[in-house]
Design an enzyme around this catalytic site. Structure first.
Site, PDB file in Angstrom:
ATOM      1  N   ASP A  10       0.833  -1.203   0.000  1.00 57.33           N
ATOM      2  CA  ASP A  10       0.000   0.000   0.000  1.00 57.33           C
ATOM      3  C   ASP A  10       0.875   1.263   0.000  1.00 57.33           C
ATOM      4  OD1 ASP A  10      -2.310   1.472   0.014  1.00 57.33           O
ATOM      5  OD2 ASP A  10      -2.677   1.254   2.161  1.00 57.33           O
ATOM      6  N   GLY A  11       0.357   2.312  -0.641  1.00 56.73           N
ATOM      7  CA  GLY A  11       1.017   3.619  -0.574  1.00 56.73           C
ATOM      8  C   GLY A  11       1.540   4.139  -1.898  1.00 56.73           C
ATOM      9  N   GLY A  13      -0.138   5.397  -4.434  1.00 55.00           N
ATOM     10  CA  GLY A  13      -0.818   6.635  -4.809  1.00 55.00           C
ATOM     11  C   GLY A  13      -0.249   7.832  -4.058  1.00 55.00           C
ATOM     12  N   TRP A  15       2.695   8.041  -2.644  1.00 61.44           N
ATOM     13  CA  TRP A  15       4.088   8.249  -3.083  1.00 61.44           C
ATOM     14  C   TRP A  15       4.094   9.159  -4.309  1.00 61.44           C
ATOM     15  CZ3 TRP A  15       6.992   7.596  -7.431  1.00 61.44           C
ATOM     16  CH2 TRP A  15       8.383   7.562  -7.283  1.00 61.44           C
ATOM     17  N   ARG A  23      -1.061   8.948 -10.258  1.00 63.29           N
ATOM     18  CA  ARG A  23      -1.036   7.757  -9.401  1.00 63.29           C
ATOM     19  C   ARG A  23      -0.326   6.584 -10.074  1.00 63.29           C
ATOM     20  NH1 ARG A  23      -4.206   7.253  -5.160  1.00 63.29           N
ATOM     21  NH2 ARG A  23      -4.462   5.042  -5.546  1.00 63.29           N
ATOM     22  N   HIS A  27       2.370   3.387  -9.057  1.00 63.59           N
ATOM     23  CA  HIS A  27       2.253   1.938  -9.298  1.00 63.59           C
ATOM     24  C   HIS A  27       3.481   1.432 -10.073  1.00 63.59           C
ATOM     25  CE1 HIS A  27      -1.632   1.933  -7.547  1.00 63.59           C
ATOM     26  NE2 HIS A  27      -2.234   2.608  -8.524  1.00 63.59           N
ATOM     27  N   LEU A 121      12.284 -19.614  -5.055  1.00 67.67           N
ATOM     28  CA  LEU A 121      11.279 -18.804  -4.358  1.00 67.67           C
ATOM     29  C   LEU A 121       9.963 -18.919  -5.107  1.00 67.67           C
ATOM     30  CD1 LEU A 121      10.518 -16.399  -2.317  1.00 67.67           C
ATOM     31  CD2 LEU A 121      11.036 -14.897  -4.207  1.00 67.67           C
ATOM     32  N   ARG A 171       1.893  -5.012   6.045  1.00 66.14           N
ATOM     33  CA  ARG A 171       1.167  -4.004   5.264  1.00 66.14           C
ATOM     34  C   ARG A 171       1.968  -2.708   5.344  1.00 66.14           C
ATOM     35  NH1 ARG A 171      -4.972  -2.670   4.236  1.00 66.14           N
ATOM     36  NH2 ARG A 171      -4.678  -0.789   3.017  1.00 66.14           N
ATOM     37  N   ARG A 177      -5.100  -2.416   8.575  1.00 68.26           N
ATOM     38  CA  ARG A 177      -6.236  -3.308   8.312  1.00 68.26           C
ATOM     39  C   ARG A 177      -5.815  -4.372   7.303  1.00 68.26           C
ATOM     40  NH1 ARG A 177      -8.238   1.932   6.712  1.00 68.26           N
ATOM     41  NH2 ARG A 177      -7.639   2.308   4.569  1.00 68.26           N
ATOM     42  N   ILE A 178      -6.674  -5.396   7.179  1.00 65.01           N
ATOM     43  CA  ILE A 178      -6.357  -6.552   6.332  1.00 65.01           C
ATOM     44  C   ILE A 178      -6.901  -6.363   4.915  1.00 65.01           C
ATOM     45  CG2 ILE A 178      -6.723  -9.056   6.073  1.00 65.01           C
ATOM     46  CD1 ILE A 178      -4.883  -8.477   8.370  1.00 65.01           C
TER      47      ILE A 178
HETATM   48  C1  FPP Z   1      -2.183   0.117  -3.259  1.00 65.59           C
HETATM   49  O1  FPP Z   1      -1.669   1.423  -3.216  1.00 65.59           O
HETATM   50  C2  FPP Z   1      -1.594  -0.583  -4.409  1.00 65.59           C
HETATM   51  C3  FPP Z   1      -2.295  -1.153  -5.412  1.00 65.59           C
HETATM   52  C4  FPP Z   1      -3.773  -1.151  -5.491  1.00 65.59           C
HETATM   53  C5  FPP Z   1      -1.623  -1.805  -6.523  1.00 65.59           C
HETATM   54  C6  FPP Z   1      -0.359  -2.513  -6.117  1.00 65.59           C
HETATM   55  C7  FPP Z   1       0.388  -2.834  -7.328  1.00 65.59           C
HETATM   56  C8  FPP Z   1       1.728  -2.812  -7.432  1.00 65.59           C
HETATM   57  C9  FPP Z   1       2.661  -2.584  -6.343  1.00 65.59           C
HETATM   58  C10 FPP Z   1       2.325  -3.036  -8.722  1.00 65.59           C
HETATM   59  C11 FPP Z   1       2.385  -4.496  -9.054  1.00 65.59           C
HETATM   60  C12 FPP Z   1       1.123  -4.853  -9.632  1.00 65.59           C
HETATM   61  C13 FPP Z   1       0.837  -4.892 -10.908  1.00 65.59           C
HETATM   62  C14 FPP Z   1      -0.602  -4.752 -11.277  1.00 65.59           C
HETATM   63  C15 FPP Z   1       1.857  -5.052 -11.948  1.00 65.59           C
HETATM   64  P1  FPP Z   1      -2.692   2.601  -3.357  1.00 65.59           P
HETATM   65  O2  FPP Z   1      -2.845   2.932  -4.803  1.00 65.59           O
HETATM   66  O3  FPP Z   1      -3.962   2.278  -2.650  1.00 65.59           O
HETATM   67  O4  FPP Z   1      -1.926   3.754  -2.619  1.00 65.59           O
HETATM   68  P2  FPP Z   1      -2.563   4.925  -1.734  1.00 65.59           P
HETATM   69  O5  FPP Z   1      -3.169   4.261  -0.528  1.00 65.59           O
HETATM   70  O6  FPP Z   1      -1.370   5.753  -1.381  1.00 65.59           O
HETATM   71  O7  FPP Z   1      -3.547   5.643  -2.596  1.00 65.59           O
END
Ligand code: FPP
Length: 232
Positions: A10-11, A13, A15, A23, A27, A121, A171, A177-178
């Site tokens: 998570d994070g 967006g 970042w 956003r 990713h 792995l 996380r 949270r889960i």
């Molecule tokens: C949550 O951060 C992250 C995601 C919903 C996508 C996670 C995906 C990757 C790390 C890339 C690898 C995956 C693929 C599809 C190649 P968020 O967008 O909710 O961040 P925020 O909470 O800061 O908004």
């Protein structure tokens, strides 16, 4: 050492927003962070890494973000699979495939086939995945075959039946949270929440999580004295 680490990445967006970037740039950086994490886990002798890449709920995000994530996955497969093969990583996708476009489904199958012989792995990528979906699909499969629904039979029908349950569930991104991840499998996982945003989660952050895990006492419902083998 944990045998199996699971991560809610998570994070991304936030970042990106902190850098005034779209956003999707977060990713993209998240994919880089995942590559670094896979290498770090392999180097530390972790047997299984499971990551939450796209949840059943993520379809409700803005359309351009959803299509961007799909494209990112397609490109990451083309770019990463040769290196993963070389590094001994076996790739598996966990989630509801029928909800994915046909081209994406065959790309996932090809990536799995290309890495099927690897054993250093195991990398499980949860994609179009939800913990409730997983429990429901396992129960539905058993019911369709006329099998009894018990803890043991459900365990064998879950989508991660090929892996031991996660020892450590991390996380990133500061939320605690889960979020519908591994609801069944995380029953006895040690939880670790990090404020670090996923794109910044580096080897040192992983080592801090592993060190915290090593300092925990896993009791599985027993007393501390029982676990340590001391007389009661
Ligand atoms: C949550 O951060 C992250 C995601 C919903 C996508 C996670 C995906 C990757 C790390 C890339 C690898 C995956 C693929 C599809 C190649 P968020 O967008 O909710 O961040 P925020 O909470 O800061 O908004």
């Amino acid at each position: 050492m944990p045998r199996h680490i699971a991560i809610v990445m998570d994070g991304n967006g936030r970042w990106a927003r902190r850098r005034l970037l779209p956003r999707l740039a977060g990713h993209r950086q998240g994919v880089e962070s995942l590559r670094r994490c896979v290498k770090a886990c392999a180097a530390r002798g972790i047997a299984v890494l499971t990551v939450f890449a796209f949840s059943s709920e993520n379809w409700s995000r803005p359309q351009d973000e959803v299509s961007g994530l799909m494209q990112l996955m397609g490109k990451a497969l083309v770019r990463e699979v040769p290196q993963l093969t070389q590094d001994g990583v076996r790739l598996r996708f966990v989630g509801e495939r029928s909800g994915l476009p046909g081209a994406m489904r065959s790309a996932l199958e090809q990536a799995e086939a290309a890495t099927a012989a690897n054993a250093r792995l195991q990398l499980n990528v949860c994609f179009n995945y939800g913990g409730r979906w997983d429990i429901a699909q396992a129960a539905a499969g058993l019911a369709a075959r006329g099998e009894a629904i018990t803890e043991a039979s459900l365990q064998t029908a879950m989508s991660l039946a090929h892996a031991p349950d996660p020892d450590l569930l991390i996380r990133t991104g500061g939320e605690m949270r889960i979020s519908n991840f591994l609801l069944w499998q995380a029953a006895y996982s040690e939880l670790y929440f990090s404020d670090t945003l996923w794109p910044d989660f580096d080897e040192a952050a992983l080592d801090a999580a592993i060190a915290a895990f090593c300092a925990r006492e896993r009791r599985y419902g027993l007393t501390s004295e029982q676990v340590r083998g001391a007389p009661c």
